[in-house]
Design an enzyme around this catalytic site. Structure first.
Site, PDB file in Angstrom:
ATOM      1  CG  ASP A  29      83.380 -17.015  92.500  1.00 18.73           C
ATOM      2  OD1 ASP A  29      84.041 -16.116  93.054  1.00 18.73           O
ATOM      3  OD2 ASP A  29      83.672 -17.458  91.380  1.00 18.73           O
ATOM      4  CG  HIS A  73      85.982 -21.454  85.410  1.00 15.94           C
ATOM      5  ND1 HIS A  73      86.568 -22.308  86.321  1.00 15.94           N
ATOM      6  CD2 HIS A  73      86.614 -20.267  85.608  1.00 15.94           C
ATOM      7  CE1 HIS A  73      87.488 -21.670  87.021  1.00 15.94           C
ATOM      8  NE2 HIS A  73      87.536 -20.425  86.606  1.00 15.94           N
ATOM      9  CG  ASN A  86      87.617 -24.862  83.231  1.00 11.89           C
ATOM     10  OD1 ASN A  86      87.458 -23.644  83.337  1.00 11.89           O
ATOM     11  ND2 ASN A  86      87.248 -25.711  84.168  1.00 11.89           N
ATOM     12  CD  GLU A  92      84.806 -25.282  87.276  1.00 10.04           C
ATOM     13  OE1 GLU A  92      85.254 -24.864  86.187  1.00 10.04           O
ATOM     14  OE2 GLU A  92      85.477 -25.252  88.327  1.00 10.04           O
TER      15      GLU A  92
HETATM   16  C1  F6R Z   1      87.073 -15.837  90.717  1.00 11.59           C
HETATM   17  C2  F6R Z   1      86.428 -16.618  89.688  1.00 11.59           C
HETATM   18  C3  F6R Z   1      87.167 -17.332  88.616  1.00 11.59           C
HETATM   19  C4  F6R Z   1      88.455 -16.650  88.168  1.00 11.59           C
HETATM   20  C5  F6R Z   1      89.174 -17.505  87.138  1.00 11.59           C
HETATM   21  C6  F6R Z   1      90.513 -16.915  86.762  1.00 11.59           C
HETATM   22  O1  F6R Z   1      86.127 -15.209  91.555  1.00 11.59           O
HETATM   23  O2  F6R Z   1      85.257 -16.712  89.737  1.00 11.59           O
HETATM   24  O3  F6R Z   1      86.328 -17.498  87.510  1.00 11.59           O
HETATM   25  O4  F6R Z   1      88.157 -15.397  87.623  1.00 11.59           O
HETATM   26  O5  F6R Z   1      89.367 -18.793  87.643  1.00 11.59           O
HETATM   27  O6  F6R Z   1      91.347 -16.923  87.875  1.00 11.59           O
HETATM   28  P1  F6R Z   1      92.755 -16.177  87.856  1.00 11.59           P
HETATM   29  O7  F6R Z   1      92.455 -14.726  87.693  1.00 11.59           O
HETATM   30  O8  F6R Z   1      93.369 -16.469  89.200  1.00 11.59           O
HETATM   31  O9  F6R Z   1      93.514 -16.728  86.715  1.00 11.59           O
END
Ligand code: F6R
Length: 244
Positions: free
Chosen positions: A59, A127, A125, A132
């Site tokens: 992303d 995701h 959450n 989301e």
């Molecule tokens: C990052 C992404 C998100 C993260 C998730 C966890 O490219 O797509 O899905 O993997 O938000 O983030 P952290 O590792 O910072 O807790």
């Protein structure tokens, strides 16, 4: 879904790096965020990816200046790609026509041969990537408005008076499910409810990570803290070795 229970983030990164070396990806899908940082350092130390490997971003934020250090392309270059001499592909978040840029990214993923190994984290959450809760499992790469929890969680990567962008382009759930192997890493207590829902709850768009349950090759590497909310207590090793 195969679950590998580990004691801490350090063990998680070692197990993930071992798996990646077994899979020998030609096309490597990279998540950003705090979770995979240790892993990328380990891959660099081991020189675990061949320089011919293509890295595909999961992303990318919309609206950051091209040289902003929190652009995910720059983050992945700093943490992984530059040290190993890898090329990086990412969605064109500066395009006038973002819908077209999303389609073009899915086409690009096909053209490089599809993702061999996709690294994922998980949001509080539930995701995956920036899909989301509520996202349909059939979605391809698309523009997303980030959830309030996601923006709040990611604020820590930005300087104090700067807010994370409101939108991003994310690989869709369908795009992610096309990866040949998925390694999802979850560490820390903040992820426990999402991990329990992903592993044990009903398959539902309200927990996007449950879309991975019927994928043939998903390995979840989770530490004790991330497994703490599971009703099923089959993680005896964690229970006995983790401080309470
Ligand atoms: C990052 C992404 C998100 C993260 C998730 C966890 O490219 O797509 O899905 O993997 O938000 O983030 P952290 O590792 O910072 O807790």
């Amino acid at each position: 879904m195969r679950l590998i229970e580990v004691r801490n983030p350090d063990e998680a990164k070692t197990v993930a790096a071992d798996l990646i070396q077994t899979y020998r990806p030609r096309v490597f899908g990279a998540a950003t965020g705090a979770t995979p940082e240790l892993l990328y350092r380990e891959l660099v130390d081991r020189r675990a990816l061949d320089p011919s490997t293509t890295v595909c971003l999961l992303d990318e934020y919309i609206g950051l200046s091209t040289n902003h250090p929190q652009r995910y392309r720059h983050v992945i270059e700093r943490q992984l790609a530059t040290a190993l001499g890898l090329s990086v592909v990412s969605p064109d978040v500066d395009a006038d026509d973002l819908a077209r840029a999303c389609c073009a990214y899915d086409t690009m993923l096909d053209e490089v041969g599809g993702i061999d190994v996709q690294i994922l984290g998980i949001g509080r959450n539930g995701h995956i990537a920036f899909n989301e809760p509520g996202t349909l499992f059939e979605t391809a790469t698309h523009v997303v408005e980030l959830a309030a929890t996601t923006r709040a969680d990611n604020a820590r990567f930005f300087v104090t008076d700067e807010r994370p962008p409101t939108h991003a382009i994310t690989q869709g759930i369908a795009s992610i499910r096309r990866a040949r192997h998925v390694i999802l890493i979850a560490t820390g207590r903040a992820k426990a409810d999402a991990v329990a829902a992903m592993l044990d709850g009903p398959i539902s768009t309200s927990v996007p990570a449950t879309a991975l349950r019927d994928h043939a090759n998903v390995v979840v590497i989770a530490d004790c803290e991330a497994l703490a909310a599971r009703a099923v207590t089959n993680h005896q090793r964690c229970v006995t070795t983790c401080p309470t």
